[in-house]
Design an enzyme around this catalytic site. Structure first.
Site, PDB file in Angstrom:
ATOM      1  N   ASP A  74       0.804  -1.223   0.000  1.00 44.05           N
ATOM      2  CA  ASP A  74       0.000   0.000   0.000  1.00 44.05           C
ATOM      3  C   ASP A  74       0.838   1.274   0.000  1.00 44.05           C
ATOM      4  OD1 ASP A  74      -2.954  -0.935   0.329  1.00 44.05           O
ATOM      5  OD2 ASP A  74      -1.777  -2.186   1.683  1.00 44.05           O
ATOM      6  N   HIS A  76       0.910   3.351  -2.571  1.00 44.46           N
ATOM      7  CA  HIS A  76      -0.012   4.298  -3.209  1.00 44.46           C
ATOM      8  C   HIS A  76       0.649   5.584  -3.703  1.00 44.46           C
ATOM      9  CE1 HIS A  76      -3.685   2.065  -2.781  1.00 44.46           C
ATOM     10  NE2 HIS A  76      -3.407   1.814  -1.513  1.00 44.46           N
ATOM     11  N   ASP A 110      -0.560  -2.533  -4.554  1.00 42.28           N
ATOM     12  CA  ASP A 110      -1.101  -1.195  -4.335  1.00 42.28           C
ATOM     13  C   ASP A 110       0.002  -0.134  -4.331  1.00 42.28           C
ATOM     14  OD1 ASP A 110      -3.571  -2.300  -4.344  1.00 42.28           O
ATOM     15  OD2 ASP A 110      -4.031  -1.920  -2.239  1.00 42.28           O
ATOM     16  N   ASN A 145      -5.071  -4.873  -5.419  1.00 38.64           N
ATOM     17  CA  ASN A 145      -6.363  -4.605  -6.037  1.00 38.64           C
ATOM     18  C   ASN A 145      -6.336  -3.338  -6.885  1.00 38.64           C
ATOM     19  OD1 ASN A 145      -6.269  -3.189  -3.444  1.00 38.64           O
ATOM     20  ND2 ASN A 145      -8.400  -2.652  -3.818  1.00 38.64           N
ATOM     21  N   HIS A 146      -5.508  -2.356  -6.541  1.00 37.66           N
ATOM     22  CA  HIS A 146      -5.460  -1.130  -7.349  1.00 37.66           C
ATOM     23  C   HIS A 146      -4.788  -1.374  -8.696  1.00 37.66           C
ATOM     24  CE1 HIS A 146      -7.182   2.029  -4.771  1.00 37.66           C
ATOM     25  NE2 HIS A 146      -6.924   1.139  -3.832  1.00 37.66           N
TER      26      HIS A 146
END
Length: 167
Positions: A74, A76, A110, A145-146
């Protein structure tokens, strides 16, 4: 089937795939078609997760005692935090080089979306992945998932600067 929304405008009555195909089946069969497509997609994803050849590891073998495993996820698009994390774990040097020795880094996905600098993160991770084996280390990159959403054409969390950083 009653109209049951399962994902923003999609329903079991009219199942529309991200690839643009419309599933045309009688209402009584649409749930079955949906489940079959879902199972096929899951099977395809799982086939990519299988290693090409299993490596036998003996945990009593002294050669594996100095290996550390780190999991980072994550990120991001936050390249600055990514560098701070990898440096603080001893996996990346000031010049961006692999310093993790025989360690294993698992990046659990992610990397993209929400932030503005996924491109530099990917470049750093690819470099570490290339350099780690020379000292017995390993970098494993997984899709989150991203990344899967982006592959399916869903860019609702993407920012223009993030997209430009990857191009």
């Amino acid at each position: 089937l009653p109209e049951r929304s399962w994902n923003k405008g999609r329903s079991f009555r009219s199942l529309r795939l991200d690839l643009g195909a419309q599933v045309c089946a009688p209402e009584s069969q649409q749930l079955g078609v949906f489940l079959a497509l879902w199972a096929a997609g899951l099977a395809a994803l799982l086939s990519f997760a299988q290693p090409a050849a299993a490596e036998a590891v003996s945990y009593t073998d002294e050669s594996h005692q100095d290996r550390r495993v780190f999991s980072v996820g994550d990120l991001h698009g936050d390249a600055q935090s990514c560098q701070k994390i990898l440096k603080s774990l001893g996996l990346m040097g000031d010049a961006g080089e692999w310093t993790g020795g025989r360690s294993i880094l698992v990046q659990t996905g992610d990397v993209t979306d929400r932030g503005d600098a996924s491109g530099p993160i990917f470049q750093s991770l690819f470099r570490l992945q290339d350099e780690a084996p020379a000292s017995g280390g390993k970098v494993i990159l997984l899709l989150g998932n991203h990344e899967l959403m982006n592959l399916q054409g869903d860019f609702r969390y993407a920012t223009p600067p993030d997209t430009a950083s990857i191009a």
